[in-house]
Motif scaffolding. Structure first.
Motif, PDB file in Angstrom:
ATOM      1  N   CYS A   1     -36.769  11.698  10.119  1.00 52.36           N
ATOM      2  CA  CYS A   1     -35.552  12.243  10.836  1.00 52.36           C
ATOM      3  C   CYS A   1     -34.358  11.031  11.045  1.00 52.36           C
ATOM      4  O   CYS A   1     -33.582  11.200  11.945  1.00 52.36           O
ATOM      5  CB  CYS A   1     -35.961  12.672  12.190  1.00 52.36           C
ATOM      6  SG  CYS A   1     -36.962  14.143  11.955  1.00 52.36           S
ATOM      7  N   GLY A   2     -34.621  10.006  10.426  1.00 51.70           N
ATOM      8  CA  GLY A   2     -33.501   8.671  10.432  1.00 51.70           C
ATOM      9  C   GLY A   2     -33.783   8.270  11.685  1.00 51.70           C
ATOM     10  O   GLY A   2     -34.761   8.344  12.601  1.00 51.70           O
ATOM     11  N   SER A   3     -32.594   7.518  12.228  1.00 51.21           N
ATOM     12  CA  SER A   3     -32.614   6.816  13.322  1.00 51.21           C
ATOM     13  C   SER A   3     -32.264   7.518  14.526  1.00 51.21           C
ATOM     14  O   SER A   3     -32.264   7.216  15.897  1.00 51.21           O
ATOM     15  CB  SER A   3     -31.691   5.335  13.036  1.00 51.21           C
ATOM     16  OG  SER A   3     -30.226   6.218  13.198  1.00 51.21           O
ATOM     17  N   TRP A   4     -31.737   8.712  14.448  1.00 45.75           N
ATOM     18  CA  TRP A   4     -31.288   9.549  15.632  1.00 45.75           C
ATOM     19  C   TRP A   4     -31.528  11.111  15.533  1.00 45.75           C
ATOM     20  O   TRP A   4     -31.499  11.591  14.490  1.00 45.75           O
ATOM     21  CB  TRP A   4     -29.896   9.408  15.793  1.00 45.75           C
ATOM     22  CG  TRP A   4     -28.935  10.067  16.406  1.00 45.75           C
ATOM     23  CD1 TRP A   4     -28.650  11.659  16.575  1.00 45.75           C
ATOM     24  CD2 TRP A   4     -28.581   9.901  17.858  1.00 45.75           C
ATOM     25  NE1 TRP A   4     -27.828  12.057  17.476  1.00 45.75           N
ATOM     26  CE2 TRP A   4     -27.831  10.876  18.478  1.00 45.75           C
ATOM     27  CE3 TRP A   4     -28.701   8.624  18.794  1.00 45.75           C
ATOM     28  CZ2 TRP A   4     -27.411  10.973  19.671  1.00 45.75           C
ATOM     29  CZ3 TRP A   4     -28.069   8.675  20.029  1.00 45.75           C
ATOM     30  CH2 TRP A   4     -27.291   9.822  20.357  1.00 45.75           C
ATOM     31  N   GLN A   5     -31.971  11.650  16.631  1.00 48.39           N
ATOM     32  CA  GLN A   5     -31.981  13.065  16.675  1.00 48.39           C
ATOM     33  C   GLN A   5     -31.828  13.294  18.319  1.00 48.39           C
ATOM     34  O   GLN A   5     -32.145  12.614  19.070  1.00 48.39           O
ATOM     35  CB  GLN A   5     -33.510  13.448  16.297  1.00 48.39           C
ATOM     36  CG  GLN A   5     -33.345  14.090  15.001  1.00 48.39           C
ATOM     37  CD  GLN A   5     -34.517  15.113  14.829  1.00 48.39           C
ATOM     38  OE1 GLN A   5     -35.406  15.155  15.324  1.00 48.39           O
ATOM     39  NE2 GLN A   5     -34.524  15.902  13.358  1.00 48.39           N
TER      40      GLN A   5
ATOM     41  N   GLN B   1     -26.273  12.409  12.326  1.00 52.53           N
ATOM     42  CA  GLN B   1     -25.373  11.220  12.309  1.00 52.53           C
ATOM     43  C   GLN B   1     -25.555  10.766  13.981  1.00 52.53           C
ATOM     44  O   GLN B   1     -25.665  11.543  14.870  1.00 52.53           O
ATOM     45  CB  GLN B   1     -23.954  11.820  12.294  1.00 52.53           C
ATOM     46  CG  GLN B   1     -23.490  12.130  10.853  1.00 52.53           C
ATOM     47  CD  GLN B   1     -23.417  10.839  10.038  1.00 52.53           C
ATOM     48  OE1 GLN B   1     -23.177   9.551  10.814  1.00 52.53           O
ATOM     49  NE2 GLN B   1     -23.291  10.757   8.714  1.00 52.53           N
ATOM     50  N   PRO B   2     -25.842   9.597  14.027  1.00 51.24           N
ATOM     51  CA  PRO B   2     -25.648   8.986  15.293  1.00 51.24           C
ATOM     52  C   PRO B   2     -24.711   9.266  16.316  1.00 51.24           C
ATOM     53  O   PRO B   2     -23.468   9.459  15.905  1.00 51.24           O
ATOM     54  CB  PRO B   2     -25.729   7.312  15.233  1.00 51.24           C
ATOM     55  CG  PRO B   2     -26.435   7.432  13.675  1.00 51.24           C
ATOM     56  CD  PRO B   2     -25.840   8.523  13.064  1.00 51.24           C
ATOM     57  N   GLY B   3     -25.070   9.939  17.503  1.00 47.99           N
ATOM     58  CA  GLY B   3     -24.012  10.318  18.578  1.00 47.99           C
ATOM     59  C   GLY B   3     -23.940  11.823  18.281  1.00 47.99           C
ATOM     60  O   GLY B   3     -23.281  12.497  19.420  1.00 47.99           O
ATOM     61  N   SER B   4     -24.503  12.474  17.331  1.00 52.08           N
ATOM     62  CA  SER B   4     -24.228  13.896  17.406  1.00 52.08           C
ATOM     63  C   SER B   4     -25.286  14.779  17.970  1.00 52.08           C
ATOM     64  O   SER B   4     -26.128  14.219  18.126  1.00 52.08           O
ATOM     65  CB  SER B   4     -24.124  14.197  15.897  1.00 52.08           C
ATOM     66  OG  SER B   4     -25.258  13.926  15.145  1.00 52.08           O
TER      67      SER B   4
ATOM     68  N   SER C   1     -26.597   2.900  10.153  1.00 55.80           N
ATOM     69  CA  SER C   1     -25.401   3.130   9.576  1.00 55.80           C
ATOM     70  C   SER C   1     -25.194   4.550   9.301  1.00 55.80           C
ATOM     71  O   SER C   1     -23.799   4.776   8.861  1.00 55.80           O
ATOM     72  CB  SER C   1     -25.212   2.089   8.344  1.00 55.80           C
ATOM     73  OG  SER C   1     -26.290   2.273   7.430  1.00 55.80           O
ATOM     74  N   GLY C   2     -26.054   5.422   8.850  1.00 56.93           N
ATOM     75  CA  GLY C   2     -25.773   6.827   8.695  1.00 56.93           C
ATOM     76  C   GLY C   2     -26.968   7.594   8.918  1.00 56.93           C
ATOM     77  O   GLY C   2     -27.999   6.983   9.249  1.00 56.93           O
ATOM     78  N   PRO C   3     -26.980   8.883   8.641  1.00 57.13           N
ATOM     79  CA  PRO C   3     -28.039   9.558   8.601  1.00 57.13           C
ATOM     80  C   PRO C   3     -29.330   9.189   7.666  1.00 57.13           C
ATOM     81  O   PRO C   3     -29.787  10.649   6.803  1.00 57.13           O
ATOM     82  CB  PRO C   3     -27.684  10.898   8.679  1.00 57.13           C
ATOM     83  CG  PRO C   3     -26.502  10.823   7.827  1.00 57.13           C
ATOM     84  CD  PRO C   3     -25.856   9.622   8.061  1.00 57.13           C
ATOM     85  N   ALA C   4     -29.737   8.265   7.180  1.00 59.02           N
ATOM     86  CA  ALA C   4     -30.847   8.084   6.279  1.00 59.02           C
ATOM     87  C   ALA C   4     -32.150   8.441   6.907  1.00 59.02           C
ATOM     88  O   ALA C   4     -32.315   7.666   8.092  1.00 59.02           O
ATOM     89  CB  ALA C   4     -30.762   6.700   5.676  1.00 59.02           C
ATOM     90  N   ALA C   5     -33.196   8.848   6.216  1.00 54.59           N
ATOM     91  CA  ALA C   5     -34.415   9.103   6.792  1.00 54.59           C
ATOM     92  C   ALA C   5     -35.212   8.072   6.512  1.00 54.59           C
ATOM     93  O   ALA C   5     -36.075   7.852   7.458  1.00 54.59           O
ATOM     94  CB  ALA C   5     -34.748  10.371   5.881  1.00 54.59           C
ATOM     95  N   TYR C   6     -35.178   7.253   5.446  1.00 48.33           N
ATOM     96  CA  TYR C   6     -35.965   5.995   5.276  1.00 48.33           C
ATOM     97  C   TYR C   6     -35.612   5.134   6.230  1.00 48.33           C
ATOM     98  O   TYR C   6     -34.553   4.712   6.303  1.00 48.33           O
ATOM     99  CB  TYR C   6     -35.895   5.661   3.637  1.00 48.33           C
ATOM    100  CG  TYR C   6     -36.804   4.516   3.587  1.00 48.33           C
ATOM    101  CD1 TYR C   6     -38.038   4.838   3.136  1.00 48.33           C
ATOM    102  CD2 TYR C   6     -36.453   3.230   3.720  1.00 48.33           C
ATOM    103  CE1 TYR C   6     -38.971   3.697   2.976  1.00 48.33           C
ATOM    104  CE2 TYR C   6     -37.296   2.137   3.487  1.00 48.33           C
ATOM    105  CZ  TYR C   6     -38.557   2.336   3.172  1.00 48.33           C
ATOM    106  OH  TYR C   6     -39.416   1.231   2.763  1.00 48.33           O
TER     107      TYR C   6
END
Length: 360
Positions: free
Chosen positions: A322-326, A114-117, A311-316
């Motif tokens: 790893c999605g948009s955030w790590q 999740q972004p921000g986590s 908008s959420g932890p989507a990988a694609y």
């Protein structure tokens, strides 16, 4: 202390070797597939019995495994990242050396978050691609082996030696070409991802600390702070002295974001900083760079989904899965290894640029 280092010629392994050789208490033996290894051995095809005999002869106190691959299909990744680790674990179980195992894992084992986590070691792994799956399987083999073992989950390495095909390496190369040809405009895509970058020399320090500690289980190695790749691009431009305009291609089809600004250096100069899309080359095509208005450098199709990527932890569609955030939670490394990152991202980027500039 006698240490057996597997994968000493790889990106991480070279810096781990340098760190260990600087310790006068360490007697280092390198095992690998290359001619310059002290002992030639292919983990992916060699038998546990052969490795056991070598372990019994050398009798190391610590085995560090930096070997693996980031390219190829599922079969290739499984052979080099999972089967190879199974060979190491089985050989150590059979051997009488009683060595401690330090296994190098990666953040792709976690998958998107999740972004921000901040991702802690107790997070449920959900890798978003075959590379992460193969590395997670290796981690589970190590944790279930009954050995004295620790797995370091390294987030996004940066700094000297960064592969030219990685996102930061590709960015530096695009900037080098633009400066060499005199292009006053550099159009970049795939800059929306946020990653936790950690200098490769800090990773080597963590591996050294883990080899001396009694810590077991999984430990995150990162900066503890996510950085957007577009911000890293702006800092790299400043470090390189690139005076042209940086334009971001991310966004709806046909849209072109305004010029990327140059953030104050403090935003990336704190030791708790991070990077873009992963050290591995399975994310080689995450950056799309177009020097000037003409030459196109083909890339993984990121642009189509960036409007919803955050908008959420989507990988694609991020190739590392790893999605948009790590962003790593690095408190365990601090508490159990006495380790903290020391090198800020600006210094890492400066070293990446120094190597790219040598090709001008």
């Amino acid at each position: 202390m006698r240490v057996l280092l597997i994968g000493a010629n790889g990106y991480l392994g070279r810096f781990v070797a340098d760190r260990l050789l600087a310790d006068p208490a360490v007697q280092l033996t390198a095992l690998g597939r290359g001619d310059d290894a002290d002992v030639r051995f292919d983990l992916a095809s060699g038998s546990p019995g052969a490795l056991t005999r070598f372990l019994d002869a050398v009798h190391p106190g610590v085995v560090i495994n930096c070997a693996g691959t980031t390219r190829g299909g599922a079969r290739e990744l499984t052979r080099h990242n999972t089967v190879a680790v199974a060979t190491v674990c089985e050989a150590l179980r059979r051997s009488g050396c009683g060595a401690r195992l330090v296994q190098i894992g990666c953040a792709a084992e976690y998958g998107p978050s999740q972004p921000g986590s901040s991702t802690a070691e107790d997070a449920v792994p959900r890798p978003g691609g075959p590379y992460g799956v193969s590395k997670l399987a290796a981690t589970e083999l190590v944790l279930g082996s009954g050995l004295d073992a620790v797995v370091l989950r390294v987030f996004s390495p940066a700094g000297p030696g960064t592969p030219a095909g990685s996102p930061l390496g590709r960015l530096a190369e695009a900037m080098r070409r633009a400066m060499q040809t005199g292009d006053g405009e550099l159009k970049l895509g795939g800059l929306g991802a946020q990653r936790d970058f950690i200098d490769v020399r800090d990773v080597a320090r963590a591996v050294h600390a883990a080899s001396l500690s009694a810590a077991q289980g999984v430990i995150n190695i990162g900066s503890g702070r996510a950085v957007r790749l577009r911000d890293a691009a702006a800092v790299l431009a400043r470090v390189a002295g690139y005076g042209g305009a940086l334009h971001e291609l991310d966004g709806p089809p046909g849209a072109l974001r305004p010029s990327i600004g140059h953030p104050r250096s403090e935003t990336l100069a704190h030791p708790r900083t991070a990077d873009a899309l992963v050290h591995r080359t399975d994310s080689d095509h995450a950056l799309h760079a177009v020097p000037g208005a003409h030459q196109s450098h083909s890339a993984h199709p990121l642009q189509a989904s960036h409007a919803s990527a955050h908008s959420g932890p989507a990988a694609y569609p991020y190739p590392d899965g790893c999605g948009s955030w790590q962003q790593a939670d690095v408190r365990t490394a601090r508490d159990r290894l006495g380790w903290r990152p020391r090198i800020n991202l600006e210094e890492s980027l400066a070293d990446i640029w120094m190597e790219a500039a040598c090709r001008i």
